[in-house]
Design a protein around this motif. Structure first.
Motif, PDB file in Angstrom:
ATOM      1  N   ARG A   1      -6.745 -15.724 -42.025  1.00  0.00           N
ATOM      2  CA  ARG A   1      -5.656 -14.754 -42.219  1.00  0.00           C
ATOM      3  C   ARG A   1      -5.895 -13.915 -43.471  1.00  0.00           C
ATOM      4  N   ASP A   2      -6.257 -14.576 -44.563  1.00  0.00           N
ATOM      5  CA  ASP A   2      -6.485 -13.862 -45.824  1.00  0.00           C
ATOM      6  C   ASP A   2      -7.630 -12.854 -45.685  1.00  0.00           C
ATOM      7  N   ALA A   3      -8.701 -13.263 -44.995  1.00  0.00           N
ATOM      8  CA  ALA A   3      -9.836 -12.362 -44.810  1.00  0.00           C
ATOM      9  C   ALA A   3      -9.439 -11.155 -43.960  1.00  0.00           C
TER      10      ALA A   3
ATOM     11  N   TRP B   1       4.161 -17.740 -40.385  1.00  0.00           N
ATOM     12  CA  TRP B   1       3.317 -18.603 -39.570  1.00  0.00           C
ATOM     13  C   TRP B   1       2.052 -17.838 -39.198  1.00  0.00           C
ATOM     14  N   VAL B   2       0.936 -18.533 -39.200  1.00  0.00           N
ATOM     15  CA  VAL B   2      -0.330 -17.956 -38.783  1.00  0.00           C
ATOM     16  C   VAL B   2      -0.725 -18.605 -37.462  1.00  0.00           C
TER      17      VAL B   2
ATOM     18  N   GLU C   1       3.554  -4.028 -37.076  1.00  0.00           N
ATOM     19  CA  GLU C   1       4.357  -3.615 -35.919  1.00  0.00           C
ATOM     20  C   GLU C   1       3.992  -4.409 -34.675  1.00  0.00           C
ATOM     21  N   GLU C   2       2.707  -4.689 -34.508  1.00  0.00           N
ATOM     22  CA  GLU C   2       2.281  -5.469 -33.345  1.00  0.00           C
ATOM     23  C   GLU C   2       2.812  -6.901 -33.415  1.00  0.00           C
ATOM     24  N   PHE C   3       2.775  -7.489 -34.603  1.00  0.00           N
ATOM     25  CA  PHE C   3       3.268  -8.862 -34.754  1.00  0.00           C
ATOM     26  C   PHE C   3       4.767  -8.927 -34.454  1.00  0.00           C
ATOM     27  N   ARG C   4       5.516  -7.944 -34.960  1.00  0.00           N
ATOM     28  CA  ARG C   4       6.960  -7.919 -34.693  1.00  0.00           C
ATOM     29  C   ARG C   4       7.226  -7.767 -33.197  1.00  0.00           C
ATOM     30  N   ALA C   5       6.432  -6.941 -32.543  1.00  0.00           N
ATOM     31  CA  ALA C   5       6.621  -6.722 -31.109  1.00  0.00           C
ATOM     32  C   ALA C   5       6.398  -8.013 -30.322  1.00  0.00           C
TER      33      ALA C   5
ATOM     34  N   PRO D   1       8.978 -18.907 -35.524  1.00  0.00           N
ATOM     35  CA  PRO D   1       8.839 -18.228 -36.819  1.00  0.00           C
ATOM     36  C   PRO D   1       9.756 -17.020 -36.938  1.00  0.00           C
ATOM     37  N   VAL D   2      10.081 -16.686 -38.175  1.00  0.00           N
ATOM     38  CA  VAL D   2      10.785 -15.425 -38.452  1.00  0.00           C
ATOM     39  C   VAL D   2       9.768 -14.303 -38.610  1.00  0.00           C
ATOM     40  N   THR D   3       8.658 -14.623 -39.258  1.00  0.00           N
ATOM     41  CA  THR D   3       7.541 -13.684 -39.390  1.00  0.00           C
ATOM     42  C   THR D   3       6.260 -14.425 -39.061  1.00  0.00           C
ATOM     43  N   MET D   4       5.263 -13.684 -38.594  1.00  0.00           N
ATOM     44  CA  MET D   4       3.999 -14.353 -38.269  1.00  0.00           C
ATOM     45  C   MET D   4       2.837 -13.393 -38.387  1.00  0.00           C
ATOM     46  N   PHE D   5       1.649 -13.978 -38.460  1.00  0.00           N
ATOM     47  CA  PHE D   5       0.395 -13.230 -38.496  1.00  0.00           C
ATOM     48  C   PHE D   5      -0.456 -13.771 -37.363  1.00  0.00           C
ATOM     49  N   ASP D   6      -0.875 -12.895 -36.465  1.00  0.00           N
ATOM     50  CA  ASP D   6      -1.664 -13.292 -35.297  1.00  0.00           C
ATOM     51  C   ASP D   6      -3.123 -12.914 -35.554  1.00  0.00           C
ATOM     52  N   THR D   7      -3.968 -13.917 -35.773  1.00  0.00           N
ATOM     53  CA  THR D   7      -5.362 -13.650 -36.115  1.00  0.00           C
ATOM     54  C   THR D   7      -6.133 -13.028 -34.948  1.00  0.00           C
ATOM     55  N   GLU D   8      -5.774 -13.369 -33.726  1.00  0.00           N
ATOM     56  CA  GLU D   8      -6.463 -12.772 -32.575  1.00  0.00           C
ATOM     57  C   GLU D   8      -6.112 -11.291 -32.448  1.00  0.00           C
TER      58      GLU D   8
END
Length: 399
Positions: free
Chosen positions: A162-164, A78-79, A180-184, A97-104
């Motif tokens: 996200r890609d950029a 998830w983004v 590591e930050e996203f997992r936290a 989500p199980v995994t995610m990407f945080d753009t901020e």
């Protein structure tokens, strides 16, 4: 104009779930709440985008349950933007989500000067988003079309962003930092309820006396209970400044309370009996609160350290500029490299003996991530050792 589909029933949900299942790649997700209008932090709109599927705007009060949506996208990346703000509302709906990407968060780690969604979209893609409705009351029904278009734009470009940022993280060698930050963020446990939450009342510092504080506690609780019952933000019923004005006026009767001009708010007079009952309960209380909140495990402010703990003060004064200099070198905000609170805590109560390993263990116990420890532990240990050495008087020269 952005194309989107508004989902308000089970049939629409089923269709959206089918299309999202057929899409590819990460799933962009955003949430609109009614903060400042409603008591709850529930989601009043959930926006979802996936390449090959399109944009879907889900109306949670109308849809009700989201198990099929979770099954369709739950295992994908998830983004989100500022995920820690949206995850609690999503979890209330059974969406997680199980995994995610945080753009901020990624933008922070990359040293972007601006990290709001509009700024990050503009900086990475050159696209300008209007932020006209970010503070709107999203519990409004029906939602205006202009609001829906704004909400759709919040997710339409998020996967491209996200890609950029993924490429930029790789270029700066910060891919693992971000992971590591996203997992936290995903694994962070909710904070326990605040002790004495009524002490958050803005302007309470002007109220004197334990009896008056007991009344403040009852007034705050009465407003909180009514706000929860009505699902209205407490400050929209009676603002903090109005409660404090009533406390300072110290009315002797319900009629005197009604005559306090500064006691304003849409429920200040319609619920006068409620507020007066709080005054009476507070004045009758025997469990009077302390003038100051108990300190608990908190450490004193750094300005008090020279007198309270001069050794800790010396450690902090050497370690803090060293960490700040490293943050500048890495092009990461200091608070993202290592929060000032963690540095203060390890400076106040350092491990014995001091070494990079022992400092790292202390930081890990306090919640620092491995990448943060790898970057800062040696630096902090060196500063702590130097603080001790600087206290040792130089040997006298032979006469």
């Amino acid at each position: 104009m952005t194309e989107y589909t508004v989902i308000t029933d089970a049939a629409g949900l089923a269709d959206a779930v089918g299309k999202l299942s057929e899409g590819s790649g990460p799933v962009a997700v955003d949430v609109e709440r009614a903060s400042g209008f409603r008591y709850s932090q529930r989601a009043y709109l959930v926006q979802v985008f996936r390449r090959g599927s399109g944009v879907f705007l889900f109306d949670p009060p109308a849809v009700g349950e989201f198990a099929t949506l979770q099954a369709a996208i739950g295992d994908e990346e998830w983004v989100l933007h500022a995920a820690s703000q949206d995850l609690p509302s999503l979890r209330e709906l059974g969406l997680e989500p199980v995994t995610m990407f945080d753009t901020e968060l990624a933008a922070r780690l990359l040293g972007h000067a601006r990290v709001g969604l509009g700024a990050v979209v503009e900086d990475t893609l050159g696209i300008t988003l209007a932020k006209a409705h970010s503070a709107s009351d999203w519990s409004t029904r029906p939602l205006p079309q202009s609001w829906l278009e704004y909400a759709a734009l919040d997710v339409e470009h998020l996967v491209d962003v996200r890609d950029a940022l993924v490429a930029e993280l790789a270029e700066q060698g910060k891919t693992e930092y971000a992971a590591e930050e996203f997992r936290a963020v995903l694994e962070r446990t909710p904070k326990p309820p605040r002790e004495d939450p009524w002490r958050r009342l803005s302007g309470l510092h002007t109220v004197r006396g334990r009896k008056a504080l007991a009344v403040a506690r009852e007034l705050w609780t009465a407003r909180e209970d009514y706000a929860r019952e009505q699902d209205v933000a407490p400050g929209r019923l009676v603002p903090d400044r109005a409660l404090v004005a009533a406390l300072i006026a110290d009315p002797k009767t319900k009629q005197e309370l009604a005559q306090v001009r500064e006691f304003t708010g849409r429920a200040s007079r319609s619920q006068l009996d409620r507020w007066w009952a709080a005054f009476e309960a507070g004045r009758a209380a025997t469990d009077l609160p302390l003038e100051r909140a108990p300190g608990g495990e908190s450490i004193p402010p750094a300005r008090a350290w020279p007198d309270r703990n001069p050794e800790a003060d010396a450690r902090l004064k050497l370690a803090r500029p060293a960490v700040e200099a490293l943050a500048e070198e890495l092009n990461i905000p200091t608070e993202n490299l290592l929060t000032p609170d963690l540095l203060r805590r390890v400076a106040w109560n350092p491990p014995e003996p001091v070494s990079a390993a022992s400092v790292g263990e202390s930081l890990a116990e306090l919640g620092a991530r491995p990448w943060q420890i790898a970057q800062t532990a040696q630096l902090i240990a060196d500063a702590f050792v130097q603080s001790v050495q600087s206290e040792v008087p130089a040997p006298e020269s032979p006469s």
